[in-house]
Design a protein around this motif. Structure first.
Motif, PDB file in Angstrom:
ATOM      1  N   VAL A   1       0.552  -1.180  -0.058  1.00 23.19           N
ATOM      2  CA  VAL A   1       0.349   0.354  -0.011  1.00 23.19           C
ATOM      3  C   VAL A   1       0.444   1.308  -0.084  1.00 23.19           C
ATOM      4  CG1 VAL A   1      -0.408   0.095   2.759  1.00 23.19           C
ATOM      5  CG2 VAL A   1      -2.073   0.961   1.268  1.00 23.19           C
TER       6      VAL A   1
ATOM      7  N   HIS B   1      -7.711  -0.710   3.693  1.00 11.94           N
ATOM      8  CA  HIS B   1      -7.936   0.018   3.511  1.00 11.94           C
ATOM      9  C   HIS B   1      -8.328   1.302   3.040  1.00 11.94           C
ATOM     10  CE1 HIS B   1      -4.671   3.192   2.906  1.00 11.94           C
ATOM     11  NE2 HIS B   1      -5.262   3.340   1.715  1.00 11.94           N
TER      12      HIS B   1
ATOM     13  N   ASN C   1      -3.356   5.615   9.047  1.00 14.96           N
ATOM     14  CA  ASN C   1      -3.919   4.306  10.055  1.00 14.96           C
ATOM     15  C   ASN C   1      -3.814   4.314  11.352  1.00 14.96           C
ATOM     16  OD1 ASN C   1      -1.230   3.223   9.611  1.00 14.96           O
ATOM     17  ND2 ASN C   1      -2.183   1.235   9.837  1.00 14.96           N
TER      18      ASN C   1
ATOM     19  N   TYR D   1      -0.707  -1.680   7.336  1.00 15.34           N
ATOM     20  CA  TYR D   1      -1.891  -1.716   6.035  1.00 15.34           C
ATOM     21  C   TYR D   1      -3.064  -2.458   7.159  1.00 15.34           C
ATOM     22  CZ  TYR D   1       0.557  -6.093   7.047  1.00 15.34           C
ATOM     23  OH  TYR D   1       1.163  -7.334   6.940  1.00 15.34           O
TER      24      TYR D   1
END
Length: 799
Positions: free
Chosen positions: A501, A626, A641, A658
């Motif tokens: 990601v 995500h 995150n 992630y």
């Protein structure tokens, strides 16, 4: 003591030790079966580890005591296990108290764990869990001086296994220091640990602290091997190779290496092919796949069978091809997790080519004796229920039954024709569900490639109706990826994702975009082998969507996705909770005892319960989801995150970059997005972080609570309610941490075309005057934007 929110950082450990673990009891419900295995895996009332703990000496496990590195606060030896195993680990540390005192502490663990303070057991967690993490309060009656802490960890290893525990002190931290058993021998390890932590990177120059405690080396091998090893002992700096994408610095004490890996993200750039011909692109990609494993020396490649398939499609055969096929047969025969992938490749191979007689006999027996569903006889650790696995098992059963129509399949007690018809019904249910609701593992750049492979087998080996329906779903998949492609890279919120990601041009599904548009960055996925001889034809007309500005929102599974793609920037997200008008959800039936356990809806519900794939709601324990992305280029992205672990080397799901430990509230309004995190008291990681790779931007400016980035004609701004503090782990100048349990972010995107200049954009952002009420969990801005965090009580997200 050194700490992160009171966590003990330094341990000696022995292990992990893995041994096979299968119980005689079976269950047609795989989750319930694994819960049972967890309930019996830990031996109760085992004594404390030996008092005589010395680095290098063996413990009762038959493994040496070692200094645990890197120490982040967790002892994390998470590992993927393809078959069920028991895992054991011993750990030892110490606390030096200035006076006698009682200290409140917390044991955080996914595992079964016993804790001794000296010779007295003070805590016992008898059963491990998959999720969420367990929190157990303990009291440490510390005596003045050194107090020994001993830990015995036991767990069930099955698939992604969370071999994790941590001990957090809640009080008196200023009066307590950390210590280790075998203190004299531990000193050089502690010193090397501190030295490695002090390394600084400036561009391609590594700056070393003074006085390394041992000889230290620089290499470019990710595993820390001695290839191109350079002795940097006594040096104040070293210049790394311009093309290097990782630098590894290590020291070695008593034959034990401590390794610091540093990714040079500024050196990781998209790769393009010179040829613009579609045929040339396909040929180059397939030749590259066929070349893997073609060397004279056999390598135990995970997908070795797929590369055999590529070679045979090109009319080539490698010297070790039979060995790769045989290895795949062994993996399928052991029913390793993901062995359905290898079986799909094997069945595809056998549709076009004849195997040598000995391999053909072994293949037949392996195929007949395989366990094609969790309701069939047998026990193992395979995941049947994710969207990609479900269709993969279905189509494998269909193809196997079709190949051996009159043979008996002992695990289902059906003949091949019966196996085929049962599988056909399940495939039809799966197709109908995705046609109606969209993909559950939506936009997943890893798992959608697996689903592609299963769908291609449906296209190529089923009747015309199912074949055509599968082809249309592949078209739908590729159209979605094309819509979410920005300057050639897939930039998308995703139901399930891995660490790629951070560099979207490295994601597996990038292979598909490269096939659609030769000007996009090169991708790499072994699943492209299935396209080589498929009758499916790629929808090249979707390539026009890759560069087209788009404003769109849509449902997929239970999720609602938004996308704002302009010439110079892109902002996209999944809403949590959903804010669309009259939201509709499919209902989870996995807790209904009367539900049809053979139905696709039940399996889909199972998946939602285990992986939490598409029901996005604030406060729920997350997995690999995500939530949002902003992009100014195909390698210049940002997102936030709540990490599932404390450092970038752990490898669990959810990981550091992630997924989310606790899901946020997210709402996108055009080119502005807000996110609120309320971590609560039942998760040990009390920070969120922002991925913001400074080296990828043309300019970066931090102004109070705002962080601004500019790349070409695109602008992005990040605001946070609390201090964004730079932090360096495996990545340098890429991370800003925000400590606490409640915080809010705003991301605003724009362009030179919209704002004339970066200064105009900055002034516009400041006039938004974002405000966050920490007590009410409400975020607002002067343009009318508003977002509230209302914690969900949705229990279908828990195992």
């Amino acid at each position: 003591m050194e700490e992160m929110s009171g966590f003990i950082k330094h341990y000696l450990i022995s292990g992990p030790l893995f041994t096979d673990f299968i119980a005689d009891k079976t269950d047609k419900n795989q989750i319930r079966y694994e819960q049972y295995l967890r309930s019996i895996v830990a031996e109760r009332d085992k004594p404390a580890p030996s008092d005589d703990i010395r680095i290098g000496d063996q413990s009762e496990l038959g493994l040496p005591w070692e200094y645990y590195y890197p120490g982040s606060g967790y002892v994390n030896v998470s590992q993927f296990s393809v078959t069920p195993q028991k895992v054991e680990l011993l750990a030892a540390t110490g606390l030096v108290a200035q006076e006698d005192m009682d200290v409140r502490a917390i044991l955080w663990t996914y595992t079964a764990a016993d804790v001794w303070l000296g010779d007295r057991k003070i805590c016992s967690v008898t059963e491990p869990v998959y999720k969420p993490i367990k929190k157990k309060e303990i009291k440490l009656a510390l005596k003045k001086g050194c107090n020994d802490l001993l830990i015995r960890m036991q767990n069930l290893a099955v698939r992604d296994t969370r071999n994790i525990f941590g001990i957090q002190l809640l009080e008196h931290r200023d009066k307590i220091a950390s210590a280790l058993p075998d203190a004299e021998n531990a000193k050089p390890f502690l010193a090397l640990d501190r030295w490695l932590s002090g390394i600084v990177i400036k561009g391609n120059r590594i700056l070393f602290p003074d006085d390394a405690p041992c000889n230290v080396y620089l290499t470019y091998d990710d595993a820390g091997n001695d290839t191109e090893c350079v002795d940097v002992s006594g040096k104040s700096y070293a210049d790394v190779k311009n093309e290097a994408d990782v630098a590894v610095v290590y020291g070695e004490i008593h034959h034990k290496k401590l390794i610091r890996k540093i990714e040079l993200l500024h050196n990781k750039k998209p790769v393009y092919r010179k040829s613009a011909s579609t045929d040339d692109i396909r040929r180059a990609m397939f030749n590259e796949l066929a070349a893997i494993g073609a060397e004279p020396t056999f390598q135990p490649l995970r997908f070795g069978l797929f590369y055999v398939l590529a070679r045979w499609h090109l009319g080539e055969k490698g010297i070790n091809d039979e060995a790769y096929i045989n290895r795949a047969l062994d993996q399928i025969g052991r029913r390793e997790d993901c062995s359905d992938f290898f079986l799909a490749g094997l069945l595809r191979l056998m549709e076009s080519y004849s195997l040598p007689a000995a391999l053909a006999d072994k293949a037949e027996q392996t195929i007949l004796n395989y366990r094609y569903w969790m309701t069939e006889n047998g026990s193992d650790g395979m995941c049947f229920w994710s969207e990609n696995h479900a269709l993969m098992f279905y189509i494998c059963a269909y193809m196997a039954g079709n190949k051996y129509p009159d043979k008996r399949f002992p695990r289902s007690d059906r003949n091949g024709l019966e196996v085929r018809e049962a599988a056909k019904d399940r495939i039809q249910q799966w197709l109908l569900d995705v046609e109606e609701y969209g993909f559950e593992e939506f936009l997943s750049t890893d798992y959608m490639c697996v689903t592609l492979g299963a769908l291609l087998n449906v296209v190529d080996y089923m009747e015309d109706e199912e074949s055509a329906r599968a082809a249309r779903l592949i078209d739908q998949m590729l159209k979605s990826f094309a819509c979410h492609t920005f300057r050639g890279s897939i930039i998308a919120p995703q139901a399930r994702i891995y660490r790629s990601v951070i560099l979207p041009f490295t994601q597996s599904a990038q292979s598909l975009m490269h096939l659609l548009n030769a000007d996009s960055p090169v991708g790499n996925s072994e699943w492209m082998v299935f396209l080589m001889n498929s009758k499916y034809r790629l929808p090249y007309h979707y390539a026009s969507l890759m560069d087209k500005p788009l404003e769109m929102e849509y449902q997929t599974g239970n999720a609602w996705v938004k996308l704002s793609k302009q010439q110079d920037y892109m902002l996209t997200s999944v809403q949590s909770p959903r804010y669309d008008e009259k939201p509709s959800f499919w209902e989870n039936c996995s807790f209904d005892d009367s539900a049809d356990v053979e139905s696709n809806l039940y399996i889909k519900s199972f998946n939602e319960r285990f992986h939490g794939t598409s029901r996005f709601e604030p406060g729920v324990h997350g997995y690999q989801q995500h939530m949002w992305y902003a992009a100014l280029d195909n390698d210049t992205v940002m997102f936030t995150n709540h990490p599932g672990e404390m450092s970038d080397d752990g490898g669990m799901r959810p990981g550091y970059w992630y997924g989310n430990g606790i899901m946020p509230a997210v709402r996108q309004q055009g080119n502005l997005l807000g996110a609120i995190y309320d971590i609560g008291e039942d998760h040990p990681i009390a920070f969120t972080h922002l991925f913001f790779p400074s080296s990828k931007f043309d300019s970066v400016t931090q102004d109070g609570p705002w962080l601004f980035g500019q790349k070409g004609g695109g602008y992005a701004a990040i605001w946070c309610s609390d201090a964004m503090l730079p932090h360096n782990d495996r990545l340098i100048d890429c991370e800003y941490r925000v400590y606490g349990t409640r915080m809010a972010y705003i991301c605003q995107c724009g362009s030179k075309e919209e704002f004339e200049s970066l200064d105009h954009f900055i002034n516009y952002c400041k006039l938004l005057s974002p405000a966050f009420d920490h007590s009410e969990l409400k975020l607002s801005a002067s343009n009318g934007y508003a977002l509230s965090f209302i914690r969900s009580e949705n229990i279908t997200q828990y195992v």
